[in-house]
Design a protein around this motif. Sequence first.
Motif, short mmCIF file in Angstrom:
data_model
loop_
_atom_site.label_atom_id
_atom_site.label_comp_id
_atom_site.label_asym_id
_atom_site.label_seq_id
_atom_site.Cartn_x
_atom_site.Cartn_y
_atom_site.Cartn_z
N SER A 157 0.83 -1.21 0.00
CA SER A 157 0.00 0.00 0.00
C SER A 157 0.86 1.25 0.00
N ALA A 158 0.21 2.38 -0.22
CA ALA A 158 0.89 3.68 -0.19
C ALA A 158 1.45 3.97 1.19
N ALA A 159 0.91 3.34 2.23
CA ALA A 159 1.42 3.56 3.59
C ALA A 159 2.88 3.14 3.74
N LEU A 191 -0.50 6.72 -4.29
CA LEU A 191 -1.74 6.06 -4.67
C LEU A 191 -1.81 4.65 -4.10
N ASP A 192 -2.99 4.29 -3.58
CA ASP A 192 -3.30 2.89 -3.30
C ASP A 192 -3.93 2.30 -4.56
N PHE A 193 -3.26 1.32 -5.17
CA PHE A 193 -3.84 0.67 -6.34
C PHE A 193 -5.19 0.05 -5.99
N TRP A 223 3.33 -5.21 10.92
CA TRP A 223 2.56 -4.18 10.22
C TRP A 223 2.62 -4.39 8.71
N LEU A 224 3.81 -4.71 8.18
CA LEU A 224 3.93 -4.97 6.75
C LEU A 224 3.05 -6.14 6.33
N LEU A 225 3.02 -7.18 7.14
CA LEU A 225 2.18 -8.33 6.83
C LEU A 225 0.70 -7.94 6.87
N ALA A 226 0.31 -7.15 7.85
CA ALA A 226 -1.09 -6.72 7.95
C ALA A 226 -1.51 -5.93 6.72
N GLU A 227 -0.65 -5.05 6.22
CA GLU A 227 -0.94 -4.31 5.00
C GLU A 227 -1.07 -5.26 3.81
N ASN A 228 -0.18 -6.25 3.77
CA ASN A 228 -0.20 -7.24 2.70
C ASN A 228 -1.52 -7.99 2.66
N LEU A 229 -2.02 -8.34 3.83
CA LEU A 229 -3.21 -9.17 3.93
C LEU A 229 -4.52 -8.40 3.71
N LEU A 230 -4.43 -7.08 3.55
CA LEU A 230 -5.63 -6.30 3.25
C LEU A 230 -6.22 -6.65 1.89
N VAL A 231 -5.37 -7.11 0.99
CA VAL A 231 -5.81 -7.38 -0.38
C VAL A 231 -6.44 -8.76 -0.47
N ASP A 232 -7.57 -8.86 -1.15
CA ASP A 232 -8.27 -10.12 -1.33
C ASP A 232 -7.34 -11.17 -1.94
N PRO A 233 -7.29 -12.39 -1.39
CA PRO A 233 -6.33 -13.38 -1.86
C PRO A 233 -6.50 -13.77 -3.33
#
Length: 286
Positions: A33-35, A53-55, A183-193
């Motif tokens: 993410s942009a974060a 931008l968040d894609f 935190w990086l993993l949590a951002e990663n997991l926001l996206v639908d698998p």
Amino acid sequence: MRKTFTTADGATLSYSDSGSGEVLVLLHGWSQSAAMFRHQIESFSRERRVIALDFRGHGLSPQAQHGYRIYRFAADVAELLRHERIEKASVLGWSLGASVLWAMIDLYGTTGLDRLVFVDEPASVMIQPGMSEEDVKNAGALFDGTTMLAVAAQIAGPEGHAAREGFLGSMITKGIPKDLRDWLLAENLLVDPRTVAELFVNHCAIDWSDLFKRIDRPTLVIGGRVSHVDPQSQEWIHGQVKGSELVIFDESQCGAHFPFIEQPETFNAVLAAFLEKGSAKLPLAS
């Protein structure tokens, strides 16, 4: 400031827009993410306008029903620049974000682009048919098509969480703080698998090797000595882009896949030198 806009195909995209002056656009990586760019937004927005931008389907951008392809992401970025009436911008693409930037150049050329920064992205993630051993090394290709599809299936399947955690573990330094890793993993997991598996296949399948000699803007290529992306591939891209500069961070400089968040001061110093003073005075250049 957080904003949203709607693309021509109906996707809602979220982005941060901070500061004023010359424009710097930040494009994040696969399933992130942009974060990720929080330190760069804070630092560079003091003197520039920084857009991150968040894609679609990533970060704070809601899930879209379609369009999880590199070229659609490139069109999204172009539409955002038009929406904000930005006629000229420097653009940093990290990982998949670099591929999105390359797709923009492929589609629209370099008109409207000022300086370009490519961070740790291979010319081709997948071994392409007919590649020689040397081609594979230069491209930074990581696996063949069969392996790519198997990984995508794993990401979309019941073990997807573990697969993405393993992916992340291969991209960071051994000494990363646990809270940052989590935190990086949590951002990663926001996206639908399933979405991110679809994007993974599209991302991996494209070979950008013939693009780089067409780039006619000041360019900085950044890699890492301990990244999963072979630094030889970054050296090769540097050799293809006429007049480009190359910086390879070593292990002590957190030279894996996330140098901008693992050691932001070092990364920002290199980026600032390139953006503000030109390539001749880059610190740490190799």
